[in-house]
Design a protein around this motif. Structure first.
Motif, short mmCIF file in Angstrom:
data_model
loop_
_atom_site.label_atom_id
_atom_site.label_comp_id
_atom_site.label_asym_id
_atom_site.label_seq_id
_atom_site.Cartn_x
_atom_site.Cartn_y
_atom_site.Cartn_z
N ALA A 62 -80.02 35.38 -18.32
CA ALA A 62 -78.99 34.83 -19.20
C ALA A 62 -78.39 35.89 -20.10
N GLY A 63 -79.15 36.94 -20.37
CA GLY A 63 -78.67 38.00 -21.24
C GLY A 63 -79.15 37.79 -22.67
N ALA A 64 -80.03 38.65 -23.13
CA ALA A 64 -80.53 38.59 -24.50
C ALA A 64 -81.20 39.93 -24.80
N GLU A 65 -81.42 40.17 -26.09
CA GLU A 65 -82.01 41.44 -26.51
C GLU A 65 -83.43 41.20 -27.02
N LEU A 66 -84.40 41.69 -26.27
CA LEU A 66 -85.81 41.49 -26.60
C LEU A 66 -86.42 42.82 -27.03
N PHE A 67 -87.06 42.82 -28.19
CA PHE A 67 -87.63 44.05 -28.75
C PHE A 67 -88.56 44.75 -27.78
N THR A 68 -89.46 44.00 -27.17
CA THR A 68 -90.44 44.63 -26.29
C THR A 68 -89.78 45.28 -25.07
N ASN A 75 -86.71 46.33 -25.00
CA ASN A 75 -85.85 47.40 -25.48
C ASN A 75 -86.61 48.68 -25.79
N ASN A 76 -87.92 48.65 -25.69
CA ASN A 76 -88.68 49.90 -25.80
C ASN A 76 -88.29 50.87 -24.68
N LEU A 77 -87.70 50.35 -23.61
CA LEU A 77 -87.25 51.21 -22.51
C LEU A 77 -86.06 52.08 -22.89
N ILE A 78 -85.43 51.80 -24.04
CA ILE A 78 -84.32 52.65 -24.51
C ILE A 78 -84.79 54.09 -24.70
N VAL A 79 -86.09 54.28 -24.85
CA VAL A 79 -86.64 55.62 -25.02
C VAL A 79 -86.25 56.54 -23.86
N MET A 80 -86.01 55.98 -22.69
CA MET A 80 -85.57 56.82 -21.57
C MET A 80 -84.24 57.48 -21.87
N ALA A 81 -83.28 56.71 -22.42
CA ALA A 81 -81.98 57.28 -22.78
C ALA A 81 -82.13 58.28 -23.92
N ARG A 89 -82.45 51.83 -35.09
CA ARG A 89 -81.53 50.76 -35.52
C ARG A 89 -81.60 49.58 -34.58
N ASN A 90 -81.57 49.86 -33.27
CA ASN A 90 -81.65 48.78 -32.28
C ASN A 90 -82.96 48.03 -32.43
N TRP A 91 -84.06 48.74 -32.51
CA TRP A 91 -85.36 48.09 -32.61
C TRP A 91 -85.48 47.24 -33.87
N ALA A 92 -84.99 47.77 -35.00
CA ALA A 92 -85.10 47.04 -36.26
C ALA A 92 -84.29 45.75 -36.23
N ILE A 93 -83.03 45.84 -35.78
CA ILE A 93 -82.17 44.65 -35.73
C ILE A 93 -82.72 43.63 -34.75
N VAL A 94 -83.12 44.09 -33.57
CA VAL A 94 -83.57 43.18 -32.52
C VAL A 94 -84.90 42.54 -32.90
N VAL A 124 -94.89 43.92 -19.51
CA VAL A 124 -93.55 43.38 -19.79
C VAL A 124 -92.48 44.38 -19.38
N CYS A 125 -92.66 45.64 -19.76
CA CYS A 125 -91.64 46.64 -19.42
C CYS A 125 -91.61 46.92 -17.92
N MET A 126 -92.74 46.81 -17.25
CA MET A 126 -92.72 46.93 -15.79
C MET A 126 -91.97 45.75 -15.17
N ALA A 127 -92.11 44.56 -15.78
CA ALA A 127 -91.35 43.41 -15.28
C ALA A 127 -89.85 43.65 -15.44
#
Length: 271
Positions: free
Chosen positions: A84-90, A92-98, A111-116, A174-177
């Motif tokens: 459905a599309g949503a922002e989940l903190f756990t 979003n830990n994958l943002i570390v790749m970028a 910023r992303n982690w704090a807001i989410v 979770v991140c592997m999922a």
């Protein structure tokens, strides 16, 4: 036929590139849509936790059946986040790749982690308030409410290191999922990618910070409504759980998944 029309899954190296691109977009998203999507994710995970408690409150199920079935229904939450599309903190830990590839700054990641994370709490706790007001916890002769309080009390009594390690192991799965769902090209692909890792972490009793943001406030509401146990769930107890679990979630997702895959694929030549 275009690449997007194919029926095969993306390769691991293609998933890595997609995760980096998505991570960059997430880190640069405007605050309002980011927060609203975070509220949705918190509510979605709460819905999965609600079904989990429904299963766990049935004393006729054996230990293994209860654990596995509870994990199966809990996967609804992450499936809704992914599809459905949503922002989940756990996740979003994958943002570390970028970040590790220099595509986003440390400030953008934090910023992303704090807001989410804050928005996830609003969504999860808000759902807890609605579920409490609906009388859902009185089902099965009140067994659901009793189970919520029992689960929440056990969570707040976890030692720091135990909660941290369970949070770490949870977010590896979770991140592997999420990682494997990024490799799918259909709803069926994504469902299969999500279900088994989520079922594994729930059945194993690992700690998901956002699920706890639903269960523990709901337990407090039930206690204020007259449902008592041997130990009360308190705000300090919630904090004593969330701090190590969030830290463990970050270590599991950002280091053991995103960090490891970045090291593996960062030198892959573009195709």
């Amino acid at each position: 036929m275009s690449d997007l029309d194919g029926s095969d899954a993306y390769s691991p190296v293609e998933i890595a590139r997609r995760v980096e691109a998505v991570g960059e977009a997430k880190a640069r998203m405007a605050a309002l849509p980011l927060a609203l999507l975070g509220v949705l994710a918190g509510a979605f995970i709460g819905l999965g936790a609600m079904l989990f408690v429904l299963v766990k409150s049935d004393p006729t199920l054996g230990f293994a059946a209860s654990a596995l079935l509870g994990g199966l229904v809990f996967s609804l939450g992450l499936f809704m986040v992914v599809v459905a599309g949503a922002e989940l903190f756990t996740g979003n830990n994958l943002i570390v790749m970028a970040w590790a590839d220099g595509r986003v700054s440390t400030a953008q990641v934090l910023r992303n982690w704090a807001i989410v994370c804050l928005a996830n709490f609003v969504g999860a706790a808000g759902l807890a308030l609605l579920v409490w007001a609906s009388g859902h916890a009185s089902l099965n002769g009140g067994a659901i409410g009793q189970k919520v309080v029992q689960i929440a009390v056990a969570k707040q009594e976890l030692p720091f290191v135990t909660a941290l390690l369970r949070g770490l192991l949870c977010n590896v799965l979770v991140c592997m999922a999420v990682w494997m769902a990024m490799g799918g090209r259909s709803l069926v692909d994504k469902a299969l990618a999500v279900v088994f890792p989520v079922m594994a972490f729930v059945a194993a009793g690992f700690e998901h910070s956002i699920a706890n943001m639903y269960l523990m406030p709901l337990a407090m509401l039930l206690q204020h409504g007259g449902l008592t146990g041997d130990t009360a769930v308190t705000w300090s107890g919630i904090l004593s759980n969330l701090l190590p679990v969030i830290l463990g979630n970050v270590l599991g997702g950002a280091v053991l998944v995103a960090g490891v895959y970045h090291v593996i694929y960062k030198r892959q030549p573009p195709t």
